[in-house]
Motif scaffolding. Structure first.
Motif, PDB file in Angstrom:
ATOM      1  N   SER A  73      22.423  60.452  71.525  1.00 34.44           N
ATOM      2  CA  SER A  73      22.796  61.260  70.360  1.00 34.44           C
ATOM      3  C   SER A  73      24.182  60.946  69.816  1.00 34.44           C
ATOM      4  O   SER A  73      25.145  60.784  70.561  1.00 34.44           O
ATOM      5  N   SER A  74      24.253  60.913  68.503  1.00 35.29           N
ATOM      6  CA  SER A  74      25.530  60.853  67.805  1.00 35.29           C
ATOM      7  C   SER A  74      25.808  62.172  67.094  1.00 35.29           C
ATOM      8  O   SER A  74      26.660  62.241  66.211  1.00 35.29           O
ATOM      9  N   ASP A  75      25.070  63.218  67.479  1.00 35.22           N
ATOM     10  CA  ASP A  75      25.302  64.532  66.883  1.00 35.22           C
ATOM     11  C   ASP A  75      26.696  65.025  67.221  1.00 35.22           C
ATOM     12  O   ASP A  75      27.271  64.682  68.254  1.00 35.22           O
ATOM     13  N   ARG A  76      27.239  65.854  66.339  1.00 33.12           N
ATOM     14  CA  ARG A  76      28.611  66.324  66.518  1.00 33.12           C
ATOM     15  C   ARG A  76      28.707  67.559  67.412  1.00 33.12           C
ATOM     16  O   ARG A  76      29.771  67.863  67.924  1.00 33.12           O
ATOM     17  N   GLY A  77      27.587  68.273  67.544  1.00 33.13           N
ATOM     18  CA  GLY A  77      27.603  69.482  68.361  1.00 33.13           C
ATOM     19  C   GLY A  77      26.322  69.622  69.158  1.00 33.13           C
ATOM     20  O   GLY A  77      25.284  69.053  68.802  1.00 33.13           O
ATOM     21  N   GLU A  78      26.405  70.391  70.237  1.00 29.73           N
ATOM     22  CA  GLU A  78      25.245  70.535  71.114  1.00 29.73           C
ATOM     23  C   GLU A  78      24.092  71.265  70.429  1.00 29.73           C
ATOM     24  O   GLU A  78      22.933  70.964  70.678  1.00 29.73           O
ATOM     25  N   SER A 111      23.223  71.062  67.260  1.00 24.98           N
ATOM     26  CA  SER A 111      22.555  70.048  66.429  1.00 24.98           C
ATOM     27  C   SER A 111      21.724  69.121  67.302  1.00 24.98           C
ATOM     28  O   SER A 111      20.582  68.782  66.966  1.00 24.98           O
ATOM     29  N   ARG A 140      29.366  62.269  76.930  1.00 18.21           N
ATOM     30  CA  ARG A 140      29.871  61.506  75.779  1.00 18.21           C
ATOM     31  C   ARG A 140      30.472  60.170  76.217  1.00 18.21           C
ATOM     32  O   ARG A 140      30.440  59.188  75.481  1.00 18.21           O
ATOM     33  N   GLU A 185      29.473  56.582  74.610  1.00 22.37           N
ATOM     34  CA  GLU A 185      30.467  55.649  74.060  1.00 22.37           C
ATOM     35  C   GLU A 185      30.368  54.281  74.729  1.00 22.37           C
ATOM     36  O   GLU A 185      30.433  53.252  74.064  1.00 22.37           O
TER      37      GLU A 185
END
Length: 133
Positions: free
Chosen positions: A10-15, A17, A35, A39
């Motif tokens: 995932s590249s989502d910004r929040g859990e 999402s 994360r 990365e």
């Protein structure tokens, strides 16, 4: 499932999402809070944008960094696992003394070194490669 497993990275910004999007997927995912691993994988597989689909052999070896094109060009999976088609490097290579038949190096790994004499970084790297050769 054709002997494959998809793992969502995932590249989502929040859990929240992540959970909403992942909830619509039938496959596995890296844990959202890992994360660092996300990365590391993004760097290892040179992810520059999304969506990106990387195909790996069961051994972990790379099949392709462009799995998205493979899936789009063959949605039924007729050519799965979409390994690159072999190609010919020609019948001969040139050495300083003579032509070398390509068959004589058929069982060796080939590193294709794209370089030029006018390129300063190439001239700097060539001795390093020669030392490793």
């Amino acid at each position: 499932s054709k002997g494959l497993e998809v793992v969502f990275v995932s590249s989502d910004r929040g859990e929240d999402s992540f959970r909403g999007y992942f909830g619509k997927m039938p496959w596995l995912a890296l844990p959202f809070n890992d994360r660092g691993r996300t990365e590391q994988l993004s760097q290892k597989f040179q992810v520059k944008g999304i969506p990106t689909l990387v195909l790996l052999k069961s051994s972990g070896g790379l099949i392709t960094l462009d799995g998205r094109s493979a899936v789009c060009e063959d949605p039924a999976g007729a050519n799965f696992p979409w390994t690159p088609a072999p190609f010919s490097l020609g019948k001969f290579f040139q050495s300083k003394a003579e032509d070398v038949p390509a068959d004589s190096v058929a069982d060796k790994v080939k590193l294709l070194y794209f370089s030029a004499h006018w390129c300063p970084s190439c001239r700097a790297f060539t001795p390093q490669l020669a030392a490793a050769y």
